[in-house]
Write an enzyme that holds these catalytic residues in place. Structure first.
Site, PDB file in Angstrom:
ATOM      1  N   ASP A 114      34.298  40.541  40.666  1.00 18.02           N
ATOM      2  CA  ASP A 114      35.696  40.152  40.864  1.00 18.02           C
ATOM      3  C   ASP A 114      36.324  39.810  39.522  1.00 18.02           C
ATOM      4  OD1 ASP A 114      37.964  39.526  42.543  1.00 18.02           O
ATOM      5  OD2 ASP A 114      37.614  37.423  42.062  1.00 18.02           O
TER       6      ASP A 114
ATOM      7  N   ILE B 297      42.610  35.334  37.676  1.00 14.65           N
ATOM      8  CA  ILE B 297      43.195  34.492  36.629  1.00 14.65           C
ATOM      9  C   ILE B 297      43.279  33.052  37.127  1.00 14.65           C
ATOM     10  CG2 ILE B 297      45.296  34.007  35.301  1.00 14.65           C
ATOM     11  CD1 ILE B 297      45.784  36.994  35.147  1.00 14.65           C
ATOM     12  N   HIS B 298      42.846  32.112  36.288  1.00 17.45           N
ATOM     13  CA  HIS B 298      42.900  30.692  36.602  1.00 17.45           C
ATOM     14  C   HIS B 298      43.467  29.946  35.403  1.00 17.45           C
ATOM     15  CE1 HIS B 298      40.107  31.452  39.992  1.00 17.45           C
ATOM     16  NE2 HIS B 298      39.547  32.293  39.157  1.00 17.45           N
ATOM     17  N   ARG B 299      43.938  28.723  35.635  1.00 18.37           N
ATOM     18  CA  ARG B 299      44.321  27.904  34.487  1.00 18.37           C
ATOM     19  C   ARG B 299      43.050  27.268  33.939  1.00 18.37           C
ATOM     20  NH1 ARG B 299      47.314  23.262  38.003  1.00 18.37           N
ATOM     21  NH2 ARG B 299      45.738  21.613  37.855  1.00 18.37           N
TER      22      ARG B 299
ATOM     23  N   GLY C 130      40.350  31.822  49.217  1.00 21.82           N
ATOM     24  CA  GLY C 130      41.060  33.025  48.809  1.00 21.82           C
ATOM     25  C   GLY C 130      40.649  33.613  47.479  1.00 21.82           C
TER      26      GLY C 130
ATOM     27  N   GLU D 166      39.273  44.726  41.407  1.00 15.84           N
ATOM     28  CA  GLU D 166      40.680  44.965  41.061  1.00 15.84           C
ATOM     29  C   GLU D 166      40.862  45.732  39.757  1.00 15.84           C
ATOM     30  OE1 GLU D 166      40.648  41.579  43.934  1.00 15.84           O
ATOM     31  OE2 GLU D 166      39.498  42.060  42.123  1.00 15.84           O
TER      32      GLU D 166
ATOM     33  N   GLU E 258      53.668  24.499  36.210  1.00 16.16           N
ATOM     34  CA  GLU E 258      53.236  25.548  37.129  1.00 16.16           C
ATOM     35  C   GLU E 258      54.445  26.316  37.655  1.00 16.16           C
ATOM     36  OE1 GLU E 258      50.526  26.875  37.891  1.00 16.16           O
ATOM     37  OE2 GLU E 258      48.873  25.484  37.506  1.00 16.16           O
TER      38      GLU E 258
END
Length: 495
Positions: free
Chosen positions: A169, A172-174, A191, A237, A293
């Site tokens: 997988d 994107i994360h902070r 999710g 993806e 955010e």
């Protein structure tokens, strides 16, 4: 060993080279800038857009060549902070990017493997075991504001796999740089497939190897933000990115960890997510905030982000490009909104084909919270189909809060035109549908029990709203817009 690689391979630098030929789309500066709050503060005025505090505007992507404390690095911001610019990069009409991405999901182009000597991302290697290693001195990560929990990686694509290596997988994360070899990563519950894989590693009581890839073309950064049900568990993806650009993404084995990296990235962080470990996100600042955010507010610092231990940093030799973004900017709208449009179109095309002509997730919702659906009605049997379409949109994307329904004569990319329907094709007592007690996005500050105790039991719940601005089919003659003469050569009057 992979052969027959393209002579001019697709990557961020190729995209920027093309953009420089487009008037008003690219600008670079040699003025000294501090990555701590100043860089984002500058770009806020020039091109951030989105839900950023006004004044802001749509403007060019910017390359800052003179970064305080980082003599050899550059910082890029705003590459995707314009839907029209994304359309130019993808060589596609910006108004139908949702359908373009939907088709890309269904026509995957798989990544390919290359050797280390074919991977610019590994030209320079810094190991965490090196005596002077400090990720904060290698990567010019920026802060959006002076109150952020620390320097953040905001456009870093995390690549991880299941323990048995059968599924992978990218997402994107902070991620905040906490100390010389530690990153705090916020993985939103539910999710995210990375979180699913991490749970499998925790069941084995083992750290999860990952790579964090920075400085990528938008086919990757936009393509990797797809979510279920469009991309179910096990869907890679990077296949979408390959389809968008009609060239496979090149992968290379990481130098230390057992995972792959994106070979043509500008920076790669090789790391491990520790099992059963967490830390306070703002442990160094104690401001109570993480970073701004997408809803337009400062996000609260999370008391228990995942702990990521860095093993190595690799990057390009020639002035590597750190890519960053402002959290509430138009850039987030492009990254989150266009794939959501594609997901909605995929579902409605299957369930009610031909009834939804287009979908747009506007900046007002940060790309996640709001969608505008353009509805086609053929006859009286289609009356009511518009509200079914809205329910399908909610089903395809749980973080959606508001759906606006309009007719085909309304420009969904013009909010004045959309809001006009609320004043001339709408009655509040019959055209608002509210569905309480549903799950939504925890970053919406109104989704707290104290805001609405009757409907919100736990934070992250919401009432979802349908605003039906479509014309009742049997009254369509009453609502015809004033007709103007078609003048095909109108532009000559501006010459």
């Amino acid at each position: 060993m992979t052969t027959n690689l393209p002579n001019d391979p697709y990557d961020l630098r190729k995209v920027l080279k093309e953009l420089q030929d487009q008037p008003g789309q690219y600008h670079e500066t040699n003025e000294l800038v501090d990555p701590m709050a100043e860089l984002s503060g500058v770009y806020r005025y020039i091109g951030a857009g989105g839900t950023v505090q006004r004044p802001t505007q749509e403007g060019p992507t910017m390359m800052f060549n003179n970064i305080k404390g980082f003599s050899d690095a550059r910082v890029l911001i705003g590459l995707m902070a314009s839907r029209k610019r994304v359309g130019q990069i993808f060589h596609h009409d910006y108004q139908t990017l949702g359908r373009f991405l939907k088709d890309s999901v269904n026509t995957p182009v798989h990544p390919i493997q290359v050797d280390h000597d074919q991977a610019p991302a590994q030209e320079v290697v810094h190991r965490a075991t090196d005596p002077e290693f400090d990720i904060r001195k290698i990567i010019p990560a920026a802060t959006n504001t002076e109150f952020d929990a620390g320097p953040y990686i905001t456009v870093g694509v995390v690549k991880g796999s299941s323990p048995d290596q059968t599924m992978t997988d990218v997402t994107i994360h902070r991620m905040v740089l906490e100390d010389k070899d530690t990153i705090g990563m916020y993985i939103m519950p539910g999710g995210r497939h990375i979180g699913h894989f991490l749970k499998q590693y925790e069941d084995l009581d083992q750290p999860m190897p990952i790579t964090i890839n920075i400085g990528l073309d938008p086919a990757i950064t936009i393509g990797c933000t797809f979510e279920p049900p469009t991309t179910p568990l096990g869907y890679d993806e990077l296949d979408i990115a390959g389809s968008i650009r009609q060239e496979p993404v090149q992968l290379v084995d990481a130098v230390i960890v057992k995972e792959q990296a994106i070979a043509r990235a500008e920076y790669v962080i090789e790391a491990e997510i520790l099992p059963h470990a967490s830390m306070q996100e703002d442990i160094n600042t104690h401001t109570g905030y993480a970073m701004p955010e997408f809803p337009g507010y400062n996000g609260d610092a999370n008391p228990a982000v995942n702990v990521v231990k860095v093993k190595a940093v690799t990057h390009r030799q020639d002035h590597p490009i750190m890519q960053t973004m402002i959290g509430p900017s138009e850039e987030h709208v492009s990254m989150a909104g266009i794939p959501t449009e594609a997901s909605i179109l995929d579902l409605v095309d299957k369930a009610i084909p031909g009834k939804v002509t287009n979908v747009y997730n506007p900046p007002a919702g940060g790309g996640k919270l709001m969608t505008i659906m353009q509805i086609h009605k053929d006859n009286e049997a289609d009356e009511g189909i518009q509200r079914q379409a809205a329910l399908l949109a909610f089903a395809s994307f749980k973080e959606l809060k508001t759906v606006w329904l309009v007719d085909e004569d309304v420009d969904i990319f013009d909010m004045n035109d959309v809001v006009w329907t609320m004043n001339t094709r709408f009655q509040g007592d019959q055209d608002v549908v509210v569905i309480p007690g549903m799950r939504n996005h925890p970053l919406d500050p109104s989704e707290r029990p104290e805001y609405d105790p009757k409907s919100i039991r736990f934070r992250g719940m919401s009432s979802k709203t349908i605003i039906d601005g479509t014309i009742p089919f049997d009254m369509r003659e009453t609502f015809k817009r004033a007709p103007f003469k078609e003048v095909k050569d109108w532009q000559k009057y501006l010459e």
